[in-house]
Scaffold this motif. Structure first.
Motif, short mmCIF file in Angstrom:
data_model
loop_
_atom_site.label_atom_id
_atom_site.label_comp_id
_atom_site.label_asym_id
_atom_site.label_seq_id
_atom_site.Cartn_x
_atom_site.Cartn_y
_atom_site.Cartn_z
N GLN A 83 0.90 -1.14 -0.16
CA GLN A 83 -0.16 0.00 0.01
C GLN A 83 0.91 1.38 -0.04
N PHE A 84 2.06 1.27 0.60
CA PHE A 84 3.04 2.16 0.52
C PHE A 84 3.52 2.54 -0.91
N ALA A 85 3.64 1.57 -1.57
CA ALA A 85 4.22 1.34 -2.93
C ALA A 85 3.32 1.80 -3.73
N ALA A 86 2.06 1.57 -3.65
CA ALA A 86 0.90 1.93 -4.41
C ALA A 86 0.64 3.44 -4.25
N THR A 91 -3.10 -3.75 -5.60
CA THR A 91 -1.85 -2.63 -5.66
C THR A 91 -2.25 -1.53 -6.70
N SER A 92 -3.54 -1.29 -7.03
CA SER A 92 -3.96 -0.05 -7.36
C SER A 92 -4.66 0.71 -6.69
N VAL A 93 -4.31 2.14 -6.50
CA VAL A 93 -4.88 3.04 -5.66
C VAL A 93 -6.08 3.75 -6.08
N GLU A 105 -5.27 -3.12 -17.94
CA GLU A 105 -5.47 -4.26 -17.14
C GLU A 105 -5.05 -4.05 -15.55
N GLU A 106 -5.60 -2.95 -15.08
CA GLU A 106 -5.23 -2.59 -13.69
C GLU A 106 -5.47 -3.82 -12.78
N SER A 165 -10.59 -12.62 -12.80
CA SER A 165 -9.47 -12.41 -13.84
C SER A 165 -8.61 -11.59 -12.52
N ASP A 166 -7.36 -11.67 -12.81
CA ASP A 166 -6.77 -10.65 -12.07
C ASP A 166 -6.21 -9.09 -12.84
N GLY A 167 -6.78 -9.20 -14.02
CA GLY A 167 -6.49 -8.04 -14.86
C GLY A 167 -6.99 -8.30 -16.45
N TRP A 168 -7.69 -7.32 -16.74
CA TRP A 168 -8.19 -7.52 -18.26
C TRP A 168 -8.66 -6.36 -19.01
N THR A 169 -8.74 -6.34 -20.22
CA THR A 169 -9.19 -5.25 -21.22
C THR A 169 -10.73 -5.48 -21.28
#
Length: 396
Positions: free
Chosen positions: A110-113, A350-352, A262-263, A140-144
């Protein structure tokens, strides 16, 4: 001064102000509430109220009358617009050099994000996870948007794609994930007239559910196979487990909203704080905001949200195992499994999410004719481009 919106009666805010004032005889922290001048009773239209608040907020930074510290309990302030060296202090050195904070005892993802160009202009005290709830076969863990359509189509034509969320709701959710993809506050560049944003508009309209289904019913529809997805904001492992029980033990998965980039899963910050460059004593200001990261306060936040402190998080997760009543015959191992599943989401978020509500409301206002079939996606994206560009220029 400690500034924010509707924070005067917030018990967390009042507690850290009280603790600070008790331990700093040479300083006194006072609250600067941007919402105090606009009572809810005088503004039946909440959007109009926030419009006035944001105007005051932006003006205070332009005139140098802003607070020393900003705190945002509910993720409503436009942090992206002021996350720069001229408005905010980089708190990296404070976080990593504070003798009372061992960074390894916190969720460092969370600090890195929260970093922007390697700098910590703001930090959350806790967070929620926001995404799409489904059974694992549709996750999914990320997709368009194209990949989403391919996976969702497997459910069949008779199944509601996304239950309980209108086109406006879906677009707002996507903007939490992607707003910083279309607005660069450093350069002033705005790209809402891009093919990428048009695709998100089209996706929101295609999959929006106008039935008015409530969130609990939507979860049930996903469990019964009558809907593929529903949107969900999860605040704790216990809350995630409650969805499992409510739906008669449907094994859910959480997925991010689709986007061209793909966040990953989105963490919505709670009690996000920052020190402004208008503060003459940033070292003293850190003494105040760091109270939100103390183990004591993290334990308090863990009662409602996902804390950053690992010890507080582990206690909250264990409480979900010990205290949550699944049913008379449910084994503790099943509860533990659900906590472990949710813990994996905590690591992968990991996306804020940036909820610049002033900008988001402007975008939703302009997209209404498109969702009503009165304008094309290209027409409204051009209008949004012009209006957001003007807003960004006014803020700089």
């Amino acid at each position: 001064t400690l500034g924010g919106v509707d924070i005067t009666d917030d018990p967390i805010i009042n507690e850290i102000v009280s603790q600070f004032n008790l331990t700093h005889s040479d300083y006194r922290m006072v609250i600067m509430d941007y919402g105090a001048a606009y009572p809810y009773a005088d503004y039946p239209d909440a959007d109009e109220r926030y419009e006035q608040i944001y105007e005051d907020f932006n003006l205070s930074f332009l005139t140098g009358d802003g607070p020393d510290i900003l705190v945002d309990p509910n993720n409503v302030l436009p942090f992206l617009s002021i996350s720069n060296d001229s408005s905010m202090v980089d708190m990296t050195q404070y976080l990593y050099n504070d003798p009372d904070i061992d960074v390894s005892e916190y969720q460092e993802n969370q600090f890195a994000a929260s970093q922007i160009d390697g700098k910590l202009y703001s930090l959350p005290s806790a967070y929620s996870i926001f995404g799409l709830l489904s059974t694992s076969e549709y996750a999914s863990d990320g997709w368009t948007t194209e990949e989403f359509a391919d996976i969702e189509s497997r459910a069949g034509e008779d199944v509601v794609p996304i239950s309980g969320s209108s086109a406006e709701d879906l677009l707002q959710g996507i903007l939490y994930y992607t707003l910083d993809d279309y607005v660069n506050y450093d350069t002033g560049e705005v790209t809402f007239d891009s093919d990428s944003f048009v695709r998100l508009l089209t996706w929101s309209k295609e999959y929006g559910d106008q039935s008015g289904t409530d969130s609990y019913t939507a979860i049930g529809l996903v469990a019964s196979g009558n809907a593929t997805y529903c949107t969900a904001t999860i605040n704790s492992a216990g809350e995630f487990a409650s969805a499992y029980v409510y739906s008669q033990k449907c094994e859910y998965s959480l997925s991010p909203f689709p986007s061209d980039t793909e966040e990953a899963l989105c963490a919505l910050p709670v009690y996000r704080f920052a020190i402004t460059t208008q503060c003459e004593c940033p070292d003293i200001a850190w003494d105040c905001v760091s109270l939100l990261l103390s183990e004591e306060m993290q334990m308090v936040l863990a009662r409602v949200y996902i804390p950053l402190n690992i010890k507080a998080l582990e206690k909250a997760n264990q409480d979900a195992i010990d205290e949550f009543v699944f049913c008379d015959t449910e084994e503790e191992s099943v509860a533990s499994q659900w906590v472990l599943t949710f813990a994996a989401y905590e690591t992968s978020a990991t996306s804020v999410g940036y909820a610049d509500m002033d900008m988001i409301q402007l975008i939703l206002e302009e997209t209404a004719p498109y969702f009503a079939g009165q304008k094309t996606a290209e027409e409204v994206s051009a209008l949004i481009q012009n209006r957001v560009q003007t807003l960004v220029e006014e803020r700089q």
